[in-house]
Design an enzyme around this catalytic site. Structure first.
Site, PDB file in Angstrom:
ATOM      1  N   LYS A   5      25.486  15.388  52.367  1.00 38.47           N
ATOM      2  CA  LYS A   5      26.537  15.201  51.374  1.00 38.47           C
ATOM      3  C   LYS A   5      26.707  13.730  51.027  1.00 38.47           C
ATOM      4  CE  LYS A   5      30.690  14.243  51.718  1.00 38.47           C
ATOM      5  NZ  LYS A   5      32.088  14.064  52.153  1.00 38.47           N
ATOM      6  N   ASP A  40      32.096  18.582  48.820  1.00 44.46           N
ATOM      7  CA  ASP A  40      33.119  18.163  49.764  1.00 44.46           C
ATOM      8  C   ASP A  40      34.194  19.248  49.821  1.00 44.46           C
ATOM      9  OD1 ASP A  40      34.565  17.932  47.417  1.00 44.46           O
ATOM     10  OD2 ASP A  40      34.984  15.793  47.634  1.00 44.46           O
TER      11      ASP A  40
END
Length: 216
Positions: free
Chosen positions: A123, A141
């Site tokens: 991420k 997220d």
């Protein structure tokens, strides 16, 4: 699995890009080094908090070279108001040392190399590639995960699965859509008390969290 048809997906795309044109991160940075540090710090911490922490950190450690020579305890003290500051301090110094030793002081600019750095996962790498290099990637997220499920763009149980579903759904404009989803989830489609009265996707949502809006 994406539970929307193509027409609905395109309408969601259209509205997101209209409401958040040229959206970008709210993290404050001036170069790749600062962005990398920002994103590492932002894990499970708000951008607002990170922006309060980094001025003093960057003043003392303005680049990779100086951070690589930093004392972990000193970095820890500078970022102590950030969540998981102990691990993050260790990772920041270890990351800088690795960049100096393995990459000759130059932060790698591709995902495969970025994820090798301490404190950098998939991420984090994607956020950097999206923000700094404008790559057609998706990062998931907490906000993106929540919005994707409320809008039935994914029913995956993991962030990785949700990312795959969003890529399959939108295919293009992923960097801009990612930024838009983050802002949408942060300020409108919030975890608690979503602002349904302000939602420009209200008619496309049938989430259990959706509030009934009384029409005057």
């Amino acid at each position: 699995m994406v539970l929307r048809n193509k027409k609905e997906i395109e309408e969601i795309r259209k509205r997101l890009l209209k409401h958040y044109p040229a959206a970008h991160t709210e993290l404050i940075y001036h170069n790749l080094y600062e962005l990398l540090v920002d994103v590492i710090l932002s894990a499970q911490c708000t951008d607002k908090r990170v922006n309060q922490i980094t001025p003093a950190l960057f003043k003392k450690y303005p680049d990779i070279k100086t951070l690589a020579k930093a004392n972990v305890d000193d970095v820890r003290e500078l970022i102590k108001t950030c969540s998981f500051y102990n691990n993050k301090a260790k990772n920041l110094v270890a990351m800088a040392k690795m960049v100096m030793e393995k990459y000759n002081g130059k932060i790698p600019e591709d995902e495969k190399e970025l994820v090798k750095l301490p404190g950098v996962g998939r991420k984090t790498a994607h956020v950097i590639m999206i923000e700094y290099f404008k790559k057609n990637l998706m990062a998931v997220d907490t906000h993106v995960f929540r919005v994707a499920h409320r809008l039935k763009l994914s029913d995956a149980k993991t962030r990785e699965g949700t990312e795959k579903d969003l890529v399959e759904a939108f295919k293009t404009d992923l960097n801009d859509i990612h930024q838009a989803l983050v802002l949408f989830g942060r300020y409108i489609c919030k975890a608690k008390n979503p602002k349904c009265e302000e939602c420009f996707l209200y008619d496309l949502c049938d989430s259990k969290d959706k509030k009934e809006i009384k029409k005057s």
